[in-house]
Design an enzyme around this catalytic site. Structure first.
Site, PDB file in Angstrom:
ATOM      1  N   SER A  39      -7.033   5.192   2.170  1.00 40.89           N
ATOM      2  CA  SER A  39      -5.770   4.856   1.525  1.00 40.89           C
ATOM      3  C   SER A  39      -5.843   4.935   0.006  1.00 40.89           C
ATOM      4  O   SER A  39      -4.824   5.177  -0.654  1.00 40.89           O
ATOM      5  CB  SER A  39      -5.325   3.452   1.938  1.00 40.89           C
ATOM      6  OG  SER A  39      -6.338   2.490   1.647  1.00 40.89           O
ATOM      7  N   ASP A 192      -1.470  -6.683  -2.803  1.00 38.76           N
ATOM      8  CA  ASP A 192      -2.478  -6.932  -1.760  1.00 38.76           C
ATOM      9  C   ASP A 192      -3.874  -7.145  -2.324  1.00 38.76           C
ATOM     10  O   ASP A 192      -4.786  -7.565  -1.610  1.00 38.76           O
ATOM     11  CB  ASP A 192      -2.490  -5.808  -0.719  1.00 38.76           C
ATOM     12  CG  ASP A 192      -2.882  -4.437  -1.292  1.00 38.76           C
ATOM     13  OD1 ASP A 192      -3.324  -4.355  -2.448  1.00 38.76           O
ATOM     14  OD2 ASP A 192      -2.741  -3.438  -0.559  1.00 38.76           O
ATOM     15  N   HIS A 195      -5.447  -2.335  -3.310  1.00 36.17           N
ATOM     16  CA  HIS A 195      -5.057  -0.996  -3.770  1.00 36.17           C
ATOM     17  C   HIS A 195      -4.581  -1.031  -5.213  1.00 36.17           C
ATOM     18  O   HIS A 195      -3.840  -1.941  -5.603  1.00 36.17           O
ATOM     19  CB  HIS A 195      -3.957  -0.434  -2.867  1.00 36.17           C
ATOM     20  CG  HIS A 195      -4.372  -0.293  -1.445  1.00 36.17           C
ATOM     21  ND1 HIS A 195      -4.148  -1.275  -0.499  1.00 36.17           N
ATOM     22  CD2 HIS A 195      -5.019   0.716  -0.804  1.00 36.17           C
ATOM     23  CE1 HIS A 195      -4.634  -0.877   0.661  1.00 36.17           C
ATOM     24  NE2 HIS A 195      -5.174   0.329   0.505  1.00 36.17           N
TER      25      HIS A 195
END
Length: 221
Positions: A39, A192, A195
Site C-alpha cells: 500500500s 491511521d 501511511h
C-alpha cells in the site's frame, strides 16, 4: 528556370537537413521500471497524483529522466504476495525494479526468515530476467523484541550484497530522524499512523529519488 532553381534549393536544403540529423546526438530511449510493493507503493488513502509512483515519476521528469514507472503496489501485500506475482509483473519491456515489500510482514509479526526467503525469491526472478533492482528496506518496530528487529532489519542489506542490487535503507526514512517511528511524524502521516500523507510521500520521494537515479544509470550503462 524558376522550377529548376527551386528544385536545386530544395535539394540543398534536404542534404543539409540530413547532415544535421546525422550530426545530432541520439535521443536516449525511455527507461521502463516497475515499483513492486504494497500500500505504500500503491498510494493508499491518497488521490492518484499524490501517491508514491506519480510523485516519483514527476521528480524524475523534473531532472530530465524519460521514465515509465509502473505502479505494482498492492494494498495488504506481503513478501509472499510479491513473490507470487513478480514473474508475470515483469513484462518484457521492464528493465529495472524497485522492490519495497515487508511492511505487512511486520504488521503481522511474520518470521523474518520467511520474509528473507520470499525476497530472495523475488531477486532470483529479477536476476534470471536480467532486471536491475533497487531493494528498499523496512525497519522493524521494537515491540517484537530486539532479536526480531535485528533479524528483520538485516534482511535487506544482506540480500542487496548477496545479489548485487542497489539498496535504500528505509522506505519511510525520509520522514523520520534516527530512532523515531511513524508515530513521531504525525504531521506527515495519514490518520491511521501507518501511511504517509501527500507531503510525507514528497519527502520519501526526495530521499529515495537519488537511488532511483542510480538504478536508471545502471540500466543505461
Amino acid at each position: 528556370m524558376l522550377r529548376l532553381v527551386t528544385y536545386g534549393v530544395r535539394a540543398r536544403l534536404s542534404k543539409a537537413a540530413a547532415l544535421l540529423l546525422l550530426a545530432a546526438p541520439a535521443q536516449a530511449d525511455q527507461v521502463h521500471l516497475l515499483a513492486l510493493g504494497d500500500s505504500l507503493t500503491q498510494g493508499y488513502g491518497l488521490i492518484e497524483s499524490e501517491g508514491f509512483v506519480p510523485q516519483m515519476r514527476a521528480w524524475l521528469a523534473e531532472r530530465g529522466h524519460d521514465v515509465r514507472l509502473v505502479n505494482g503496489g498492492v494494498s495488504g501485500d506481503t513478501t509472499a504476495g510479491g513473490l507470487s506475482r513478480v514473474e508475470w509483473s515483469l513484462t518484457p519491456e521492464i528493465e529495472g525494479m524497485i522492490v519495497a515489500l515487508g511492511g505487512n510482514d511486520l504488521l503481522r509479526g511474520l518470521p523474518p526468515e520467511v520474509a528473507r526467503e520470499n525476497l530472495s525469491g523475488i531477486l532470483e526472478v529479477a536476476e534470471a530476467q536480467d532486471v536491475e533492482v533497487l531493494l528498499v528496506g523496512m525497519s522493524a518496530p521494537g515491540n517484537y523484541g530486539a532479536d526480531y528487529k535485528a533479524a528483520f532489519d538485516a534482511i535487506y542489506p544482506d540480500l542487496a550484497e548477496r545479489y548485487g542490487t542497489l539498496y535504500h535503507p528505509d522506505f519511510l526514512g525520509g520522514l523520520l530522524e534516527d530512532g523515531e517511528t511513524p508515530a513521531d511524524a504525525t504531521d506527515l502521516m495519514q490518520p491511521d499512523g501507518i501511511h504517509p500523507s501527500a507531503e510525507g510521500v514528497a519527502r520519501i520521494v526526495a530521499t529515495m529519488g537519488p537511488a532511483v537515479e542510480e538504478l536508471i544509470a545502471r540500466i543505461e550503462e
